[in-house]
Design a protein around this motif. Structure first.
Motif, PDB file in Angstrom:
ATOM      1  N   LEU A 197       0.827  -1.209   0.000  1.00  0.00           N
ATOM      2  CA  LEU A 197       0.000   0.000   0.000  1.00  0.00           C
ATOM      3  C   LEU A 197       0.860   1.257   0.000  1.00  0.00           C
ATOM      4  O   LEU A 197       0.592   2.211  -0.745  1.00  0.00           O
ATOM      5  N   GLU A 198       1.904   1.257   0.833  1.00  0.00           N
ATOM      6  CA  GLU A 198       2.762   2.439   0.924  1.00  0.00           C
ATOM      7  C   GLU A 198       3.608   2.611  -0.334  1.00  0.00           C
ATOM      8  O   GLU A 198       3.837   3.733  -0.792  1.00  0.00           O
ATOM      9  N   THR A 199       4.059   1.501  -0.900  1.00  0.00           N
ATOM     10  CA  THR A 199       4.814   1.575  -2.153  1.00  0.00           C
ATOM     11  C   THR A 199       3.949   2.165  -3.258  1.00  0.00           C
ATOM     12  O   THR A 199       4.386   3.043  -4.016  1.00  0.00           O
ATOM     13  N   GLU A 200       2.706   1.708  -3.349  1.00  0.00           N
ATOM     14  CA  GLU A 200       1.797   2.223  -4.371  1.00  0.00           C
ATOM     15  C   GLU A 200       1.521   3.713  -4.175  1.00  0.00           C
ATOM     16  O   GLU A 200       1.508   4.486  -5.141  1.00  0.00           O
ATOM     17  N   ALA A 201       1.307   4.126  -2.921  1.00  0.00           N
ATOM     18  CA  ALA A 201       1.034   5.543  -2.656  1.00  0.00           C
ATOM     19  C   ALA A 201       2.255   6.406  -2.955  1.00  0.00           C
ATOM     20  O   ALA A 201       2.123   7.533  -3.451  1.00  0.00           O
ATOM     21  N   ASN A 202       3.451   5.892  -2.671  1.00  0.00           N
ATOM     22  CA  ASN A 202       4.671   6.632  -2.994  1.00  0.00           C
ATOM     23  C   ASN A 202       4.870   6.743  -4.500  1.00  0.00           C
ATOM     24  O   ASN A 202       5.270   7.795  -5.010  1.00  0.00           O
ATOM     25  N   GLU A 203       4.615   5.656  -5.222  1.00  0.00           N
ATOM     26  CA  GLU A 203       4.725   5.697  -6.683  1.00  0.00           C
ATOM     27  C   GLU A 203       3.725   6.691  -7.270  1.00  0.00           C
ATOM     28  O   GLU A 203       4.054   7.446  -8.193  1.00  0.00           O
ATOM     29  N   PHE A 204       2.514   6.675  -6.741  1.00  0.00           N
ATOM     30  CA  PHE A 204       1.491   7.623  -7.195  1.00  0.00           C
ATOM     31  C   PHE A 204       1.962   9.055  -6.962  1.00  0.00           C
ATOM     32  O   PHE A 204       1.916   9.899  -7.869  1.00  0.00           O
ATOM     33  N   ALA A 205       2.409   9.346  -5.736  1.00  0.00           N
ATOM     34  CA  ALA A 205       2.821  10.709  -5.393  1.00  0.00           C
ATOM     35  C   ALA A 205       3.981  11.172  -6.261  1.00  0.00           C
ATOM     36  O   ALA A 205       4.013  12.318  -6.726  1.00  0.00           O
ATOM     37  N   SER A 206       4.937  10.286  -6.485  1.00  0.00           N
ATOM     38  CA  SER A 206       6.101  10.633  -7.295  1.00  0.00           C
ATOM     39  C   SER A 206       5.704  10.978  -8.727  1.00  0.00           C
ATOM     40  O   SER A 206       6.151  11.982  -9.287  1.00  0.00           O
ATOM     41  N   GLU A 207       4.847  10.153  -9.323  1.00  0.00           N
ATOM     42  CA  GLU A 207       4.428  10.409 -10.702  1.00  0.00           C
ATOM     43  C   GLU A 207       3.493  11.609 -10.787  1.00  0.00           C
ATOM     44  O   GLU A 207       3.535  12.371 -11.759  1.00  0.00           O
ATOM     45  N   PHE A 208       2.669  11.796  -9.771  1.00  0.00           N
ATOM     46  CA  PHE A 208       1.735  12.917  -9.771  1.00  0.00           C
ATOM     47  C   PHE A 208       2.471  14.249  -9.663  1.00  0.00           C
ATOM     48  O   PHE A 208       2.148  15.211 -10.376  1.00  0.00           O
ATOM     49  N   LEU A 209       3.466  14.315  -8.782  1.00  0.00           N
ATOM     50  CA  LEU A 209       4.195  15.567  -8.566  1.00  0.00           C
ATOM     51  C   LEU A 209       5.315  15.787  -9.572  1.00  0.00           C
ATOM     52  O   LEU A 209       5.691  16.935  -9.841  1.00  0.00           O
ATOM     53  N   MET A 210       5.849  14.684 -10.115  1.00  0.00           N
ATOM     54  CA  MET A 210       6.972  14.767 -11.061  1.00  0.00           C
ATOM     55  C   MET A 210       6.678  13.874 -12.263  1.00  0.00           C
ATOM     56  O   MET A 210       7.260  12.795 -12.398  1.00  0.00           O
ATOM     57  N   PRO A 211       5.760  14.266 -13.136  1.00  0.00           N
ATOM     58  CA  PRO A 211       5.420  13.422 -14.287  1.00  0.00           C
ATOM     59  C   PRO A 211       6.668  13.010 -15.066  1.00  0.00           C
ATOM     60  O   PRO A 211       7.533  13.844 -15.360  1.00  0.00           O
ATOM     61  N   SER A 212       6.753  11.730 -15.388  1.00  0.00           N
ATOM     62  CA  SER A 212       7.995  11.157 -15.913  1.00  0.00           C
ATOM     63  C   SER A 212       8.517  11.855 -17.159  1.00  0.00           C
ATOM     64  O   SER A 212       9.722  12.114 -17.276  1.00  0.00           O
TER      65      SER A 212
END
Length: 262
Positions: A110-125
């Motif tokens: 759950l935490e890995t998924e939320a971190n991945e979401f936050a990273s992509e949301f704030l810093m689009p690849s």
């Protein structure tokens, strides 16, 4: 650039599109959360950086008002937004400590998924890669990326290892013990890593924990040797110069070392 995205990253991309955002720095994160039909508030939390409570189809995202840095607060909010988008129906109450947000490659799913979401949301690849493409890697690039996307240097480093333009490996240590590592897909050397073992004595991380020495400004890029962190092919291989940028996270006595070859 042809990236392979996780499910969490694709959900973040969908939320950006549905929110009409090309760049998430254009609007305050709290306004984006409200636009997703969740309530946002900041108040003092004990032992937590953020939490989300979902009851009867309504969700409240709360961020610790004691968080000093806006970049850190933004990531915590985006992390909770990730829980809202992906987990609220299965888990009505979720809270996150500072350590949860730091342990990207050690936390549960759950935490890995939320971190991945936050990273992509704030810093689009795609935007992130274009910001660092054709630039020579170094600590100054991490600082510029953090400033560009309004995130912490820690978040920028963790994004760079998967979406950057230069081969790197990162090692996270706590209390002078190695905890986890992550290499970019094109890093071609073998890291000498053993969980809970002391970092190598030639490393900047070891120097940090044993002498409290930290480097600033032009000294952030420290020259080390390949053999300090990486496996040599054989006894006859000539040692070569590598570099280490060691970021210290004082709150949990963490360090994140970025290791690379020019």
């Amino acid at each position: 650039m042809d990236f392979k995205f996780t499910k969490s990253e694709r959900i973040a991309q969908r939320v950006l599109v549905e929110s009409g955002l090309d760049d998430p720095t254009e609007f305050p994160i709290e306004d984006i959360i409200l636009g997703r039909n969740a309530f946002y508030e900041e108040k003092k939390l004990i032992g937590k950086e953020g939490e989300i409570v979902s009851v009867a189809g309504r969700s409240i995202i709360t961020i610790n008002s004691n968080i000093k840095f806006e970049s850190k607060k933004r990531f915590a909010a985006a992390h909770e937004l990730g829980h809202y988008e992906m987990h609220r129906k299965s888990f009505p109450v979720i809270f996150d400590t500072e350590e949860d947000l730091l342990n990207w490659y050690k936390a549960g799913p759950l935490e890995t998924e939320a971190n991945e979401f936050a990273s992509e949301f704030l810093m689009p690849s795609e935007i992130f890669y274009n910001e660092c493409n054709n630039k020579i890697f170094g600590p100054n690039i991490i600082a510029k990326l953090a400033n560009r996307f309004k995130v912490s240097k820690t978040a920028a480093i963790l994004k760079f290892v998967t979406r950057g333009n230069h081969p790197v490996v990162i090692v996270c240590c706590q209390d002078n013990k190695m905890k986890w590592w992550k290499a970019s897909h094109d890093f071609r050397y073998f890291l000498e890593f053993e969980k809970d073992k002391t970092p190598p004595d030639g490393s900047v991380a070891y120097e940090l924990f044993t002498t409290k020495k930290t480097y600033l400004e032009d000294e952030l890029k420290q020259q080390i040797w390949k053999s300090d962190w990486l496996r040599m092919k054989n006894d006859d291989e000539q040692d070569t110069k590598f570099y280490e940028y060691c970021l210290h996270v004082k709150s949990f006595n963490y360090s994140i070392s970025v290791i690379w070859e020019d």
